[in-house]
Design an enzyme around this catalytic site. Structure first.
Site, PDB file in Angstrom:
ATOM      1  N   ARG A 151     -13.209  -4.468  -3.671  1.00  0.00           N
ATOM      2  CA  ARG A 151     -13.989  -3.563  -4.531  1.00  0.00           C
ATOM      3  C   ARG A 151     -14.669  -4.322  -5.665  1.00  0.00           C
ATOM      4  NH1 ARG A 151      -8.687  -0.082  -5.454  1.00  0.00           N
ATOM      5  NH2 ARG A 151      -8.289  -1.031  -3.428  1.00  0.00           N
ATOM      6  N   GLU A 178      -9.361  -7.035  -4.247  1.00  0.00           N
ATOM      7  CA  GLU A 178     -10.513  -7.865  -4.610  1.00  0.00           C
ATOM      8  C   GLU A 178     -11.809  -7.388  -3.972  1.00  0.00           C
ATOM      9  OE1 GLU A 178      -8.684  -8.428  -2.052  1.00  0.00           O
ATOM     10  OE2 GLU A 178     -10.237  -8.795  -0.562  1.00  0.00           O
ATOM     11  N   LYS A 201     -18.697  -6.433   2.976  1.00  0.00           N
ATOM     12  CA  LYS A 201     -17.685  -7.302   2.340  1.00  0.00           C
ATOM     13  C   LYS A 201     -17.527  -8.602   3.140  1.00  0.00           C
ATOM     14  CE  LYS A 201     -12.679  -7.468   1.297  1.00  0.00           C
ATOM     15  NZ  LYS A 201     -11.402  -6.723   1.270  1.00  0.00           N
ATOM     16  N   ASP A 239      -8.578 -13.730   2.666  1.00  0.00           N
ATOM     17  CA  ASP A 239      -7.929 -12.977   1.593  1.00  0.00           C
ATOM     18  C   ASP A 239      -6.438 -13.312   1.540  1.00  0.00           C
ATOM     19  OD1 ASP A 239      -7.176 -11.217  -0.338  1.00  0.00           O
ATOM     20  OD2 ASP A 239      -7.522  -9.395   0.840  1.00  0.00           O
ATOM     21  N   ASP A 260      -5.073  -8.562  -5.339  1.00  0.00           N
ATOM     22  CA  ASP A 260      -5.311  -8.335  -3.911  1.00  0.00           C
ATOM     23  C   ASP A 260      -6.282  -7.167  -3.679  1.00  0.00           C
ATOM     24  OD1 ASP A 260      -5.100  -8.752  -1.243  1.00  0.00           O
ATOM     25  OD2 ASP A 260      -3.108  -7.855  -1.010  1.00  0.00           O
ATOM     26  N   LYS A 294      -0.208 -12.104  -0.801  1.00  0.00           N
ATOM     27  CA  LYS A 294       0.217 -11.265   0.326  1.00  0.00           C
ATOM     28  C   LYS A 294       1.457 -11.872   0.964  1.00  0.00           C
ATOM     29  CE  LYS A 294      -4.272  -9.467   1.837  1.00  0.00           C
ATOM     30  NZ  LYS A 294      -3.960  -8.041   1.639  1.00  0.00           N
ATOM     31  N   ASP A 324     -11.312 -10.684   7.022  1.00  0.00           N
ATOM     32  CA  ASP A 324     -11.682  -9.827   5.894  1.00  0.00           C
ATOM     33  C   ASP A 324     -13.189  -9.886   5.592  1.00  0.00           C
ATOM     34  OD1 ASP A 324     -10.773  -7.897   4.160  1.00  0.00           O
ATOM     35  OD2 ASP A 324     -10.159  -9.288   2.576  1.00  0.00           O
TER      36      ASP A 324
END
Ligand code: BES
Ligand code: MN
Ligand code: ZN
Length: 515
Positions: free
Chosen positions: A360, A358, A274, A279, A356, A286, A297
């Site tokens: 996956r 995201e 990833k 993020d 959030d 968030k 991230d």
């Protein structure tokens, strides 16, 4: 990136004239230090008699030896370092002790600004000398890490810029020890580069940075590198990564790096990491407290791509492909919204409940694409995927899930070997019920219960029967459990686990899933 020169020497430790000479000792079963004749023999024995030093794990004693007439070139700094008791630790546990010792040496080097170090290592019962060497050197190189590129140098107090040279005293097994040092250097360097990438802020490390690093690695090691941009993603209908990128002014990239072994009939391992360079949560924004940490991230992507640098240097007998879906996750008028329905590369549609979740979405496209394109024998993905894994496992173990027990066991063993422990979570089919949607094939969150597992259940929809394992590194990618060779910020976790697994790969290690 600093490079530390590693050399083997046949000279006796006493002949060393650099900055810091290190003797490591182990205690016998009763806790008595097993020292050999050394410099500062009298002082050392005195310290032992007084109880000031007993070679406990990571215990240090710094002394200064005299050698008349040589003071100008001779620092005389001698560090005695304990490795702890001889007991029935497993080889993996002994390796970890040695790594920690390496980390302790690195902090002492900072303290006395030692650039030129010499190591005299003991024989450790239960652990081959090449592993003692590999682990101490690995810990030392991983511990000798700093990220100060954005700081102004203080002219009054020049900062320590790292260990430049490490000499290892060795009278025998030269070939094995030289290879051990090289292995340590490859894996530690890759780990440190992964940390560098993560330490870069969101405006310093972008999807384009992943692409340019991959091109450099490809050029250096004659690998094939392919970068898919937004146009190709649209053509290929990669609805997941495109959706996450919608709110961003930074172009997304799918970075692909392929290593082909010279061995015929070699199997293929696919790594997917990833690479979310920041993020914000998107429209499902968030909270602002701690949001700056979301520059980390991309640690899964960093681990996968830096592993390829080791693969390039060591040329294993297995093909390795790394794919990094890279984008940031921003909000704005064109951003993805809760309620939107997207269509993934595989054709599966997904209802967005929370923007959030995201990670996956981008991994789903990368996994399905990679499996279709490369027909790998197994896939391992790494991602800072869920906050829930921190609730379950804290910052001490990486969460591990998958559809093939052999592959999971292999990764667990690799993690244990290198001091990056993993812990398997279940993935029964019941968990998939939580991501059923009323309006699409699936939805992108499964509610509060078992957040780490439902995220993995989402990914599972995109791997088919291919043996697959998922490492949720959200708790370990930074703020990893306290260790002497792990700094405060990003840890570089995952790199050495993958490297260890690849080094120990043999054909038919994984029993295929029944289709
Ligand atoms: N990158 C985060 C996961 C994360 C959180 C990593 C904290 C490290 C520390 C991921 O994209 C995310 O936001 N996950 C959500 C999923 C939820 C909305 C279903 C989470 O874990 O809260
Ligand atoms: Mn998120
Ligand atoms: Zn994320």
């Amino acid at each position: 990136m600093k490079t530390t020169k590693l050399v083997l020497t046949r000279k006796k430790p006493e002949q060393f004239t650099g900055d810091l000479l290190v003797f490591c000792f182990i205690q016998d079963k009763n806790g008595k230090p097993k020292t050999t004749k050394t410099l500062c023999e009298k002082e050392l024995q005195k310290a032992i008699t007084l109880g000031d030093f007993s070679c406990k794990e990571n215990e240090t004693l710094l002394l200064y030896s005299e050698r008349p007439g040589k003071e100008k070139v001779y620092s005389g700094r001698v560090l005695f370092l304990g490795l702890g008791k001889k007991n029935d630790d497993t080889p993996a546990e002994l390796r970890e002790r040695c790594r920690q010792a390496g980390g302790t040496i690195a902090s002492m080097a900072v303290k006395v600004k030692a650039k030129d170090i010499c190591l005299s290592l003991p024989s450790v019962p239960g652990l081959k000398s090449e592993y003692v060497t590999e682990s101490v050197v690995e810990g030392l190189l991983l511990g000798d890490y700093r990220f100060d590129k954005y700081k102004k140098a203080d002219p009054e107090n020049a900062p320590f810029t790292g260990i430049k040279k490490v000499s290892l005293c060795a009278a025998k097994n030269e070939k094995e020890l030289r290879q051990a040092m090289l292995r340590a250097q490859h894996s530690a360097d890759a780990g440190c580069v992964a940390r560098d990438m993560a330490n870069e802020p969101g405006n310093g490390w972008t999807p384009a940075s992943f692409a340019s690093y991959a091109k450099d690695i490809a050029a250096m090691h004659k690998m094939k590198c392919t970068i898919l941009g937004k146009t190709e993603m649209k053509r290929l209908k990669m609805g997941g990564i495109l959706a996450v990128n919608q709110g961003s002014s930074e172009a997304p990239k799918l970075v692909i790096l392929e290593y082909k072994s010279s061995v015929k009939k070699a199997e293929t391992i696919l790594l997917v990491g990833k690479g979310l360079t920041f993020d914000s949560g998107g429209v499902s924004l968030k909270p602002s407290a701690g949001m700056e940490d979301m520059k980390y991230d991309m640690c899964g992507g960093a681990a996968a791509i830096t592993t390829m640098a080791v693969v390039g240097a060591e040329k294993p007998d297995v093909n390795v492909v790394a794919i990094i879906p890279a984008t940031d996750n921003m909000s704005g008028s064109s951003a993805l919204k809760p309620g939107d329905i997207i269509k993934h590369y595989s054709g599966v549609t997904s209802e967005i409940i929370n923007t959030d979740a995201e990670g996956r979405l981008i991994l789903a496209d990368a996994l399905a694409y990679g499996i279709k394109k490369f027909s790998p024998d197994c896939v391992v993905d790494l991602a800072t995927l869920t906050g829930a894994v921190i609730l379950g496992l804290g910052h001490h173990r990486t969460g591990l899930l998958g559809n093939n027990q052999k592959l999971i066991d292999q990764l667990c063993k690799a993690g244990e070997n290198c001091g990056e422990p993993l812990w398997q979570l279940p993935l029964d089919k019941e968990y998939s019920k939580q991501i059923k949607s009323d309006v699409a094939d699936i939805k992108n969150t499964g509610g509060r219960p078992a957040g780490t597992i439902t995220a993995a259940a989402y990914l599972q929809k995109f791997v088919g029967d291919t043996p697959w394992a998922h490492m949720d590194i959200a708790g370990t990618a930074w703020g990893f459990t306290k260790k002497k060779y792990i700094p405060k910020g990003p840890s570089g976790t995952g790199v050495r686990t993958l490297v260890d697994m690849i080094r120990n790969w043999k054909n038919n290690l994984i029993i295929k899933n029944k289709s």
